[in-house]
Design a protein around this motif. Structure first.
Motif, PDB file in Angstrom:
ATOM      1  N   SER A 180       0.900  -1.208  -0.074  1.00 19.54           N
ATOM      2  CA  SER A 180       0.256   0.071  -0.075  1.00 19.54           C
ATOM      3  C   SER A 180       0.792   1.279   0.074  1.00 19.54           C
ATOM      4  O   SER A 180       0.332   2.336   0.078  1.00 19.54           O
ATOM      5  N   ALA A 229      -5.943   3.644   1.900  1.00 17.69           N
ATOM      6  CA  ALA A 229      -6.606   3.295   0.474  1.00 17.69           C
ATOM      7  C   ALA A 229      -7.584   4.387   0.324  1.00 17.69           C
ATOM      8  O   ALA A 229      -7.873   4.457  -0.938  1.00 17.69           O
ATOM      9  N   VAL A 255      -6.940  -4.085   2.635  1.00 12.76           N
ATOM     10  CA  VAL A 255      -5.883  -2.885   2.316  1.00 12.76           C
ATOM     11  C   VAL A 255      -5.582  -2.168   3.457  1.00 12.76           C
ATOM     12  O   VAL A 255      -6.483  -2.174   4.448  1.00 12.76           O
ATOM     13  N   ARG A 274      -4.669  -3.944  -5.082  1.00  9.33           N
ATOM     14  CA  ARG A 274      -5.336  -5.121  -4.349  1.00  9.33           C
ATOM     15  C   ARG A 274      -4.913  -6.452  -5.001  1.00  9.33           C
ATOM     16  O   ARG A 274      -4.725  -7.643  -4.267  1.00  9.33           O
TER      17      ARG A 274
END
Length: 117
Positions: A20, A25, A64, A95
């Motif tokens: 990430s 996110a 996430v 993802r």
């Protein structure tokens, strides 16, 4: 990282944070300098009602990084209804990326070698 959690190994949690880029996110806030209790993982799609995680899909593609503010505000809304368009694009772009488990393990073990610049 956040406190210990029995549903996910710390190496996998860190690998998802790395994937990430240490960015929420949903809102895009950078989380690399935040306190551990200000970040965590969010399940995009739960398999149980009311946002609970017992029996939830714990696949990496369903998890996430999220700041606690966004995670709390989302509650049990469908993630596409909560996330603005830019966040939807960000989530879809990361993802399904492979997790760098080797890097996560090396960081946790203290054996990661950082290149000098």
């Amino acid at each position: 990282m956040t406190g210990s959690s029995s549903w996910i190994r710390k190496e996998r949690r860190l690998a998802i944070y790395i994937r990430s880029g240490f960015i929420c996110a949903y809102c895009g806030k950078g989380l690399k300098d935040c306190k551990p209790n200000e970040m965590g993982l969010d399940h995009l799609e739960d398999l149980v009602d009311d946002g609970g995680h017992v029996g939830a899909n714990n696949e990496s593609s369903n998890l996430v990084m999220s700041c606690t503010r966004c995670n709390s505000q989302r509650v049990n809304r469908e993630w596409r209804n909560y996330a603005p368009a830019g966040a939807q694009d960000r989530i879809e772009s990361i993802r399904y990326q492979a997790l760098n488990m080797d890097l996560a393990r090396a960081i946790i073990a203290g054996t990661a070698v950082w290149a000098d610049r």
